[in-house]
Write a protein that holds these residues in place. Structure first.
Motif, PDB file in Angstrom:
ATOM      1  N   ASP A  28      56.312  -1.876  21.891  1.00 45.15           N
ATOM      2  CA  ASP A  28      56.027  -3.154  22.541  1.00 45.15           C
ATOM      3  C   ASP A  28      54.746  -3.124  23.373  1.00 45.15           C
ATOM      4  OD1 ASP A  28      58.383  -3.993  21.427  1.00 45.15           O
ATOM      5  OD2 ASP A  28      59.567  -3.554  23.218  1.00 45.15           O
ATOM      6  N   VAL A  29      54.309  -1.923  23.786  1.00 46.83           N
ATOM      7  CA  VAL A  29      53.108  -1.851  24.624  1.00 46.83           C
ATOM      8  C   VAL A  29      51.883  -2.341  23.858  1.00 46.83           C
ATOM      9  CG1 VAL A  29      51.602  -0.271  25.898  1.00 46.83           C
ATOM     10  CG2 VAL A  29      54.091   0.039  25.965  1.00 46.83           C
ATOM     11  N   ILE A  30      51.816  -2.019  22.563  1.00 42.74           N
ATOM     12  CA  ILE A  30      50.630  -2.390  21.796  1.00 42.74           C
ATOM     13  C   ILE A  30      50.763  -3.778  21.174  1.00 42.74           C
ATOM     14  CG2 ILE A  30      50.108   0.013  21.273  1.00 42.74           C
ATOM     15  CD1 ILE A  30      51.232  -0.468  18.482  1.00 42.74           C
ATOM     16  N   LEU A  31      51.888  -4.448  21.425  1.00 39.80           N
ATOM     17  CA  LEU A  31      52.105  -5.749  20.804  1.00 39.80           C
ATOM     18  C   LEU A  31      51.002  -6.754  21.112  1.00 39.80           C
ATOM     19  CD1 LEU A  31      53.817  -7.670  19.151  1.00 39.80           C
ATOM     20  CD2 LEU A  31      55.173  -8.127  21.195  1.00 39.80           C
ATOM     21  N   PRO A  32      50.584  -6.930  22.381  1.00 38.53           N
ATOM     22  CA  PRO A  32      49.518  -7.916  22.634  1.00 38.53           C
ATOM     23  C   PRO A  32      48.220  -7.586  21.921  1.00 38.53           C
ATOM     24  CG  PRO A  32      49.954  -6.597  24.587  1.00 38.53           C
ATOM     25  CD  PRO A  32      51.063  -6.313  23.644  1.00 38.53           C
ATOM     26  N   PHE A  33      47.936  -6.287  21.762  1.00 36.81           N
ATOM     27  CA  PHE A  33      46.704  -5.891  21.089  1.00 36.81           C
ATOM     28  C   PHE A  33      46.807  -6.123  19.585  1.00 36.81           C
ATOM     29  CE2 PHE A  33      47.205  -3.480  24.989  1.00 36.81           C
ATOM     30  CZ  PHE A  33      45.996  -3.723  25.612  1.00 36.81           C
ATOM     31  N   LEU A  34      48.003  -5.910  19.026  1.00 41.78           N
ATOM     32  CA  LEU A  34      48.197  -6.239  17.618  1.00 41.78           C
ATOM     33  C   LEU A  34      48.056  -7.743  17.385  1.00 41.78           C
ATOM     34  CD1 LEU A  34      51.219  -3.968  16.558  1.00 41.78           C
ATOM     35  CD2 LEU A  34      48.811  -3.702  15.946  1.00 41.78           C
ATOM     36  N   LEU A  35      48.655  -8.534  18.267  1.00 41.58           N
ATOM     37  CA  LEU A  35      48.549  -9.986  18.124  1.00 41.58           C
ATOM     38  C   LEU A  35      47.102 -10.450  18.299  1.00 41.58           C
ATOM     39  CD1 LEU A  35      51.705 -11.178  20.103  1.00 41.58           C
ATOM     40  CD2 LEU A  35      51.384 -11.145  17.618  1.00 41.58           C
ATOM     41  N   GLY A  36      46.415  -9.873  19.284  1.00 41.46           N
ATOM     42  CA  GLY A  36      45.013 -10.234  19.480  1.00 41.46           C
ATOM     43  C   GLY A  36      44.149  -9.837  18.297  1.00 41.46           C
ATOM     44  N   VAL A 156      47.526 -14.953  28.626  1.00 43.08           N
ATOM     45  CA  VAL A 156      46.314 -14.310  29.133  1.00 43.08           C
ATOM     46  C   VAL A 156      45.853 -13.183  28.219  1.00 43.08           C
ATOM     47  CG1 VAL A 156      45.258 -13.078  31.059  1.00 43.08           C
ATOM     48  CG2 VAL A 156      46.889 -14.915  31.514  1.00 43.08           C
ATOM     49  N   VAL A 157      46.691 -12.156  28.051  1.00 45.47           N
ATOM     50  CA  VAL A 157      46.244 -10.930  27.398  1.00 45.47           C
ATOM     51  C   VAL A 157      45.882 -11.165  25.934  1.00 45.47           C
ATOM     52  CG1 VAL A 157      46.887  -8.576  26.795  1.00 45.47           C
ATOM     53  CG2 VAL A 157      47.583  -9.532  29.001  1.00 45.47           C
ATOM     54  N   VAL A 158      46.774 -11.802  25.181  1.00 43.01           N
ATOM     55  CA  VAL A 158      46.508 -11.994  23.749  1.00 43.01           C
ATOM     56  C   VAL A 158      45.235 -12.803  23.510  1.00 43.01           C
ATOM     57  CG1 VAL A 158      47.383 -13.044  21.625  1.00 43.01           C
ATOM     58  CG2 VAL A 158      48.894 -11.668  23.038  1.00 43.01           C
ATOM     59  N   PRO A 159      45.047 -13.969  24.153  1.00 44.75           N
ATOM     60  CA  PRO A 159      43.787 -14.686  23.925  1.00 44.75           C
ATOM     61  C   PRO A 159      42.556 -13.898  24.349  1.00 44.75           C
ATOM     62  CG  PRO A 159      45.421 -16.125  24.934  1.00 44.75           C
ATOM     63  CD  PRO A 159      45.979 -14.748  24.993  1.00 44.75           C
ATOM     64  N   VAL A 160      42.646 -13.177  25.469  1.00 45.47           N
ATOM     65  CA  VAL A 160      41.485 -12.407  25.927  1.00 45.47           C
ATOM     66  C   VAL A 160      41.144 -11.317  24.920  1.00 45.47           C
ATOM     67  CG1 VAL A 160      40.705 -10.766  27.679  1.00 45.47           C
ATOM     68  CG2 VAL A 160      41.787 -12.897  28.375  1.00 45.47           C
ATOM     69  N   VAL A 161      42.159 -10.585  24.438  1.00 46.69           N
ATOM     70  CA  VAL A 161      41.924  -9.538  23.438  1.00 46.69           C
ATOM     71  C   VAL A 161      41.320 -10.148  22.182  1.00 46.69           C
ATOM     72  CG1 VAL A 161      43.071  -7.887  21.910  1.00 46.69           C
ATOM     73  CG2 VAL A 161      43.702  -7.996  24.320  1.00 46.69           C
ATOM     74  N   ALA A 162      41.872 -11.282  21.746  1.00 41.39           N
ATOM     75  CA  ALA A 162      41.370 -11.925  20.529  1.00 41.39           C
ATOM     76  C   ALA A 162      39.910 -12.335  20.684  1.00 41.39           C
ATOM     77  CB  ALA A 162      42.232 -13.133  20.183  1.00 41.39           C
ATOM     78  N   VAL A 163      39.541 -12.905  21.843  1.00 43.64           N
ATOM     79  CA  VAL A 163      38.165 -13.356  22.058  1.00 43.64           C
ATOM     80  C   VAL A 163      37.205 -12.179  22.062  1.00 43.64           C
ATOM     81  CG1 VAL A 163      36.608 -14.349  23.777  1.00 43.64           C
ATOM     82  CG2 VAL A 163      38.760 -15.499  23.233  1.00 43.64           C
ATOM     83  N   TYR A 164      37.552 -11.109  22.783  1.00 42.17           N
ATOM     84  CA  TYR A 164      36.668  -9.947  22.832  1.00 42.17           C
ATOM     85  C   TYR A 164      36.494  -9.323  21.444  1.00 42.17           C
ATOM     86  CZ  TYR A 164      36.067  -9.630  27.890  1.00 42.17           C
ATOM     87  OH  TYR A 164      35.695  -9.872  29.188  1.00 42.17           O
ATOM     88  N   LEU A 165      37.602  -9.185  20.709  1.00 41.65           N
ATOM     89  CA  LEU A 165      37.503  -8.605  19.370  1.00 41.65           C
ATOM     90  C   LEU A 165      36.710  -9.512  18.431  1.00 41.65           C
ATOM     91  CD1 LEU A 165      41.099  -7.151  18.811  1.00 41.65           C
ATOM     92  CD2 LEU A 165      39.013  -5.923  19.422  1.00 41.65           C
ATOM     93  N   LEU A 166      36.897 -10.816  18.571  1.00 40.44           N
ATOM     94  CA  LEU A 166      36.185 -11.741  17.695  1.00 40.44           C
ATOM     95  C   LEU A 166      34.682 -11.707  17.963  1.00 40.44           C
ATOM     96  CD1 LEU A 166      36.752 -13.791  15.483  1.00 40.44           C
ATOM     97  CD2 LEU A 166      36.998 -15.548  17.239  1.00 40.44           C
ATOM     98  N   GLY A 318      57.340  -4.347  14.407  1.00 40.73           N
ATOM     99  CA  GLY A 318      57.396  -4.059  12.985  1.00 40.73           C
ATOM    100  C   GLY A 318      57.542  -5.303  12.139  1.00 40.73           C
ATOM    101  N   MET A 319      58.321  -6.273  12.631  1.00 33.69           N
ATOM    102  CA  MET A 319      58.477  -7.524  11.891  1.00 33.69           C
ATOM    103  C   MET A 319      57.140  -8.244  11.766  1.00 33.69           C
ATOM    104  SD  MET A 319      61.826  -8.091  11.160  1.00 33.69           S
ATOM    105  CE  MET A 319      62.060  -9.836  11.110  1.00 33.69           C
ATOM    106  N   LEU A 320      56.347  -8.228  12.850  1.00 35.83           N
ATOM    107  CA  LEU A 320      55.043  -8.882  12.807  1.00 35.83           C
ATOM    108  C   LEU A 320      54.086  -8.185  11.852  1.00 35.83           C
ATOM    109  CD1 LEU A 320      54.400  -9.670  16.587  1.00 35.83           C
ATOM    110  CD2 LEU A 320      55.014 -11.285  14.799  1.00 35.83           C
ATOM    111  N   ALA A 321      54.148  -6.859  11.824  1.00 32.55           N
ATOM    112  CA  ALA A 321      53.198  -6.098  11.013  1.00 32.55           C
ATOM    113  C   ALA A 321      53.668  -5.880   9.590  1.00 32.55           C
ATOM    114  CB  ALA A 321      52.929  -4.744  11.681  1.00 32.55           C
ATOM    115  N   ALA A 322      54.905  -6.273   9.257  1.00 31.48           N
ATOM    116  CA  ALA A 322      55.479  -5.927   7.953  1.00 31.48           C
ATOM    117  C   ALA A 322      54.685  -6.524   6.798  1.00 31.48           C
ATOM    118  CB  ALA A 322      56.939  -6.386   7.889  1.00 31.48           C
TER     119      ALA A 322
END
Length: 381
Positions: A28-36, A156-166, A318-322
């Motif tokens: 679960d710790v890496i979940l926001p980064f996976l989503l981003g 906060v975290v997911v959108p910020v990660v997504a913007v930086y990666l994008l 795992g469900m998200l990444a399957a």
């Protein structure tokens, strides 16, 4: 001097094992980064298109972020409260639906529905369980989800990660390309192109199919006046990525509710059934061929197996990444089969490789030779 193949295999096996253990432990710790990262991957073609129209990368990302904020605000204000309200009402109404089913069976099959009948006892038990447990199940799911994806992560975290990666997506791809083992770089690029093509066709394309069909089912069911039509339409659209399952699940629920709500008015019951028949025709003849394509190669059974396995191993993450992992593994499996068919183990003394595999390799080599940029080397588009 290149490392022996056995030593290379051991090194890559250790890297794969360490990655698997880290994913399992971090969970679960890496979940926001996976989503981003998933959001950045999905939106990168949009940013590239805006760049081709003359915007800088930063302005392209700003336009995408503004659009996402507007869509999210509209969903929060208009859609999500209605979905929650209808879901809660459906849970509360379920005992009445089971009671209606019991009365209908008692009217037409009196011998099966006497006081000592097993069927009547089961229906009573199901209705009571849904009423007693329905709210508890929903609250449990919500509280569990909030334990994993809390409000801070969601907003906060997911959108910020997504913007930086994008913003840095092209530079990251170029950096990864520089770090590839030179001996295997062409093969890795070829596999990366195939994975990207598969993910683009399935994840992006099927996501659009799910969104379009879910909207169609929800609006159409609401127009015919079916109770809980919005929830059923959203559910049917959500599971449309498994062929026929979305229409089957949504159709059974919708027609079942229509039988209780419109009993005797067969025109409206037929209209509800016609909505799902039309949806299947639109999906099979228009949406899936145009948005997904026919060369993805993901069988529904393989998707169900991937969802079950990765859900059991890694839970919600795992469900998200399957689905993307299943698509990637499909590419690697086809690559391994191609190499096997070109090996002495398969051919024996016959020096002629399979025709289709030869054409595939020649096509990949030609694409490698014609690729100029690192991102182009990784992307098939």
């Amino acid at each position: 001097m290149a490392l022996p193949i056995q030593q290379q295999a051991r090194i890559w096996a250790v890297i794969a094992a360490v990655t698997f253990v880290l994913l399992w432990l971090l969970g679960d710790v890496i979940l926001p980064f996976l989503l981003g990262g998933a959001l950045a991957y999905l939106l990168d073609p949009v940013a590239d298109r805006l760049e081709r129209l003359g915007l800088s990368r930063s302005w392209a990302v700003a336009v995408i972020a503004l659009g996402a904020v507007l869509v999210f605000a509209a969903a929060v204000l208009l859609l999500i409260p209605t979905l929650i309200r209808q879901t809660s009402q459906l849970v509360q109404t379920a005992p009445e639906l089971f009671s209606g089913l019991r009365d209908w069976l008692a009217l037409r099959f009196p011998d099966l529905m006497d006081e000592s009948s097993t069927i009547r006892g089961q229906l009573d038990a199901i209705g009571a369980a849904v009423q007693a447990r329905g709210g508890e199940i929903i609250n449990g799911l919500l509280s569990s989800a909030m334990g994993v994806i809390n409000l801070l992560v969601l907003f906060v975290v997911v959108p910020v990660v997504a913007v930086y990666l994008l913003v840095d997506w092209d530079r990251m791809v170029a950096r990864i390309d520089e770090l590839l083992p030179r001996e295997h770089a062409p093969t890795i690029r070829q596999l990366a192109r195939e994975v990207d093509r598969t993910l683009a066709s399935f994840v992006r394309g099927q996501g659009l199919v799910c969104l379009i069909l879910g909207t169609y089912y929800a609006v159409a069911l609401a127009l015919v006046g079916l109770n809980f039509g919005l929830v059923i339409g959203a559910l049917a659209g959500l599971v449309t990525f498994i062929p026929y399952v979305g229409a089957l699940v949504g159709g059974v629920l919708a027609i079942g509710l229509a039988l209780f709500q419109f009993w005797g008015d067969w025109i409206w019951i037929g209209a509800v059934a016609g909505i799902f028949v039309t949806g299947q025709m639109i999906e099979g003849n228009i949406l899936t061929p145009r948005l997904v394509g026919s060369s993805v190669g993901l069988h529904p059974v393989w998707l169900l197996f991937a969802l079950a396995v990765f859900g059991a191993l890694f839970g919600f993450v795992g469900m998200l990444a399957a689905v993307p992992i299943a698509a990637s593994l499909g590419v690697f499996a086809r690559f391994a089969i191609d190499r096997y068919q070109h090996s002495a183990l398969y051919r024996g003394s016959d020096p002629t490789p399979p025709l289709e595999a030869s054409e595939t390799i020649a096509s990949g080599a030609a694409q490698d030779a014609g690729t100029a940029s690192p991102e182009g080397a990784w992307r098939g588009n």
